[in-house]
Enzyme design. Structure first.
Site, PDB file in Angstrom:
ATOM      1  CE  LYS A 179      -4.301   1.125   2.448  1.00  0.00           C
ATOM      2  NZ  LYS A 179      -4.840   1.165   3.670  1.00  0.00           N
TER       3      LYS A 179
HETATM    4  C1  E4P Z   1      -8.283   2.163   3.638  1.00  0.00           C
HETATM    5  O1  E4P Z   1      -7.382   1.215   3.039  1.00  0.00           O
HETATM    6  C2  E4P Z   1      -7.944   2.694   4.928  1.00  0.00           C
HETATM    7  O2  E4P Z   1      -7.179   1.914   5.753  1.00  0.00           O
HETATM    8  C3  E4P Z   1      -9.279   3.141   5.689  1.00  0.00           C
HETATM    9  O3  E4P Z   1     -10.262   2.674   4.944  1.00  0.00           O
HETATM   10  C4  E4P Z   1      -9.114   4.500   6.236  1.00  0.00           C
HETATM   11  O4  E4P Z   1     -10.279   5.012   6.935  1.00  0.00           O
HETATM   12  P1  E4P Z   1     -10.670   6.068   7.903  1.00  0.00           P
HETATM   13  O5  E4P Z   1     -10.984   7.467   7.086  1.00  0.00           O
HETATM   14  O6  E4P Z   1     -12.051   5.824   8.552  1.00  0.00           O
HETATM   15  O7  E4P Z   1      -9.403   6.109   8.612  1.00  0.00           O
END
Ligand code: E4P
Length: 214
Positions: free
Chosen positions: A83
């Site tokens: 990622k």
């Molecule tokens: C996605 O890959 C992220 O880990 C996640 O969805 C972020 O979510 P948040 O905005 O609730 O922190």
């Protein structure tokens, strides 16, 4: 639309996986920090549970550092998906991972142009953050629709992960808007399962059954 689970909590992943609904896992530095455990150990445990892409996020900001971190993660298992943040350095890293056949998830996507660039760099997945857009009074779902339309028009096979999912309505709307995947916190999955009429129905069936047998 498939489901990924958005957590670094191994117990939540195990529970969701037992329901047969989990096609992959996404983690991020905040979710990992919340668990307070060694990240590589957590990844190993997740990889042993789920047979699908497991996103491990790099923390370096330069392409060289991202590639070094990502290669270490990728050694763990072929399901590791590196990622990478949506930056110029992130795109450089994605290009290098793609050349090596390593899956990537470009994260922190907030515009259709960012998604298109990530796809062209060779990203396996892009993660538009719908909840965080909603938080600043922009329509997160409109972004999913735009990216989906652009990818369809241009025959792009990068998959769209609806990320930053906050509630069950986001999930339905993401499915209708063309997301390939919704990555959901465990709490959202729990709320999606529940319906008061299901609970009432079970209660009534059991009460009627009990009357018949009393
Ligand atoms: C996605 O890959 C992220 O880990 C996640 O969805 C972020 O979510 P948040 O905005 O609730 O922190």
């Amino acid at each position: 639309m498939k489901f990924f689970i958005d957590t670094a909590n191994v117990e939540e992943i195990r529970l969701a996986n037992e329901m047969g609904i989990v096609s992959g896992v996404t983690t991020n530095p905040s979710l990992v920090a919340k668990e307070g455990r060694d990240f590589v150990q957590v990844l190993k445990e997740i990889l042993a549970i789920v047979d699908g892409p497991v996103s491990a996020e790099v923390i370096s900001l330069d392409a060289k550092g991202m590639v070094e971190e990502g290669l270490r993660f990728a050694q763990l298992h072929e399901n590791i998906t590196v990622k990478v943040p949506m930056t110029a350095e992130g795109l450089k890293a994605v290009k290098q991972f793609a050349a090596k056949g390593i899956k990537t998830n470009v994260t922190l996507v907030f515009s259709a142009n960012q998604a298109l660039l990530a796809a062209r760099a060779g990203a396996t997945f892009v993660s538009p953050f719908i909840g965080r857009l909603d938080d600043i009074s922009q329509d997160g779902m409109e972004l999913i629709r735009d990216i989906s339309e652009i990818f369809n028009i241009h025959d792009i096979d990068t998959e769209i992960i609806a990320a930053s999912v906050r509630h069950p309505v986001h999930v339905t709307q993401a499915a209708l808007s063309g997301a390939h995947i919704a990555t959901c916190p465990y709490g959202v999955i729990e709320r999606m399962i529940k319906h008061p009429l299901t609970d009432q129905g079970i209660e009534r069936f059991l009460a009627d059954w009990g009357k018949m047998n009393s």
